[in-house]
Design an enzyme around this catalytic site. Structure first.
Site, PDB file in Angstrom:
ATOM      1  N   HIS A  34      -1.811   2.535  -0.036  1.00 41.77           N
ATOM      2  CA  HIS A  34      -1.571   1.544   1.015  1.00 41.77           C
ATOM      3  C   HIS A  34      -2.879   0.866   1.407  1.00 41.77           C
ATOM      4  CE1 HIS A  34       2.667   2.369   1.806  1.00 41.77           C
ATOM      5  NE2 HIS A  34       2.368   3.559   1.323  1.00 41.77           N
ATOM      6  N   GLU A  91      -3.365  -1.526   3.297  1.00 37.92           N
ATOM      7  CA  GLU A  91      -3.365  -1.876   4.731  1.00 37.92           C
ATOM      8  C   GLU A  91      -3.702  -0.676   5.609  1.00 37.92           C
ATOM      9  OE1 GLU A  91      -0.791  -1.374   2.855  1.00 37.92           O
ATOM     10  OE2 GLU A  91       0.845  -0.409   3.948  1.00 37.92           O
ATOM     11  N   CYS A 144       3.078   0.446  -3.185  1.00 32.84           N
ATOM     12  CA  CYS A 144       3.827   1.707  -3.114  1.00 32.84           C
ATOM     13  C   CYS A 144       5.173   1.547  -3.816  1.00 32.84           C
ATOM     14  CB  CYS A 144       3.961   2.157  -1.661  1.00 32.84           C
ATOM     15  SG  CYS A 144       4.515   3.856  -1.483  1.00 32.84           S
TER      16      CYS A 144
END
Lengths: 196, 256
Positions: free
Chosen positions: A178, A180, A78
């Site tokens: 993202h 994650e 990001c």
């Protein structure tokens, strides 16, 4: 050991959790010495581009540049990816690392900003990071600024305009989404990085 | 293409999920730490945990629940309920939330929105707005506080625009009139808000079947739709819902 850089740009716990879940040792740190010893570096970050100036203030920029010259794998997520470009409209006075060409720009006013949610990738070049992640895979995005498509763009995404969702050059990697927070495909991408 | 999101809501009271336990075909676990990953596996694009416990002394319990729920959850995770200060928000973020939702506290102290947005970014701030149609506001909708128990006199569109100006990243819009009815989302309310702001709007309240989701995405112009107890009323699984939305021509994350 994977060093997750702490520079006061949002929540790093989720990145750490995902890396630990995959079974790789990692540490969240802002200590330049610790980062220097790491064999991989993760640069997460949500928030304002100006937060990257904290990296300079904490003496981390030099360590990161040095790691790059030693070909230590670096993954920017990001804001971390945007920092690898030259600059951003969000904070034009703050310089990026300029490892990738171009300036990050704000999405146009005619569409909703931020770009929040799951969007599909168009993988141009699997490289090392996008192994087993085909075109059409959904990833979770949340950002108001976008990085241009460049020669080193490995994956594109489209929201009002086509932008870089993934970049790769040598030991340098960046993703706008993202991993994650992108379920199994996101974990696959993180594993690809941890396995380098 | 950016997809329409389906968000699973866990209403938690004293540490247990009190609604929506049929979301993922589970026989009650009741435990948010088990339910959240199960929803995620069956297709939820996001999880929202709302602490509906009335008493504030349960905060430490909540943080422990957030920690456990976030542990193995790899989709976006929002936590709301009782967040009254930047410190409260920090504690919830530290426990593993990606976004926080504020409601009554933001109505009392709108500056709270900008405080949290400055520290964590707008993308981490969801403002929850409970709306009810109002006679005194001449057919417009009024914002209610304290879980829909307290009238505020504020008109919904004025309030959502203010929250956007103050740095809200998303609006979670609940129709009090429809909540829990299963009669469908309030598409008119949702559409009015969705065109009034330039941030994403999550519709909530009234989901009863897959058609309601199709309507709120098409007519209501919602960016996301949330439901908790919907699966008591006929839809068995989230994955089934995602499939139906895809068949209706909506861009959704399916298969995922």
């Amino acid at each position: 050991m994977i060093a997750i850089l702490d520079y006061d740009a949002g929540n790093l716990a989720s990145v750490k959790k995902a890396v630990e879940y995959l079974g790789y040792p990692c540490v969240v740190t802002s200590d330049p010495l610790e980062v220097e010893r790491a064999d991989k570096i993760l640069l997460p970050g949500v928030g304002h581009f100006s937060a990257t100036s904290n990296l300079e203030a904490r003496g981390l920029s030099a360590v990161v540049r040095n790691a790059m010259s030693r070909e230590i794998p670096l993954l920017g997520i990001c804001l971390g990816m945007q920092w690898m470009f030259e600059s951003s409209e969000e904070a034009p006075e703050v310089l990026g690392l300029a490892w990738f060409r171009g300036q990050c720009q704000r999405f146009p006013d005619r569409i909703k900003v931020p770009h929040v949610g799951w969007n599909q990738l168009r993988v141009r070049n699997t490289g090392r990071l996008f192994q087993n992640i085909p075109s059409g895979t959904f990833m979770y995005f949340t950002h108001s600024y976008w990085a241009p498509v460049v020669e080193c763009t490995t994956a594109e995404c489209e929201y009002g305009t086509a932008f870089s969702a993934g970049v790769e050059r040598g030991s340098l990697f960046g993703v706008q989404f993202h991993p994650e927070k992108s379920g199994d495909p996101g974990l696959t991408l993180l594993r690809n990085f941890c396995e380098l | 293409m950016l997809t329409k999101r389906v968000i699973a809501c866990l209403d938690v009271d004293a540490g247990r999920v009190v609604k929506g336990v049929h979301f993922a075909d589970l026989r009650d676990a009741g435990d948010p730490a088990e339910l959240a990953p199960a929803y995620s596996r069956s297709g939820a694009d996001e999880i929202i945990l709302l602490d509906i416990s009335a008493a504030n002394q349960k905060r430490s319990t909540l943080l422990e629940i957030v920690r456990k729920t976030a542990q193995h959850l790899f989709v976006p995770f929002t936590v709301g309920g009782g967040i009254r200060s930047l410190n409260d928000a920090t504690a919830v973020f530290d426990a593993g939330a990606d976004k926080i939702a504020v409601n009554s506290a933001a109505l009392e102290n709108p500056a709270l929105i900008s405080q949290i947005a400055r520290r964590y970014g707008s993308q981490a701030v969801v403002v929850a707005v409970d709306a009810k149609s109002s006679f005194t506001l001449r057919g417009n909708y009024e914002v209610w506080a304290c879980g829909g128990k307290q009238s505020t006199g504020k008109e919904v569109l004025a309030w959502v625009r203010e929250t956007e100006d103050r740095g809200a990243g998303e609006i979670l819009l609940t129709s009090i009139d429809r909540d829990g009815t299963g009669d469908g989302f309030d598409c008119e309310l949702t559409a009015r808000v969705a065109v009034a702001v330039r941030i994403p709007v999550i519709a909530s309240g009234g989901a009863g079947n897959a058609c309601h989701f199709v309507q709120v995405f098409k007519e209501g112009k919602a960016d996301a739709a949330l439901a908790a107890s919907v699966f008591h009323y006929g839809i068995n699984t989230l994955s089934g819902l995602k499939q139906e939305l895809a068949l209706a021509g909506l861009p959704v994350r399916w298969p995922c």
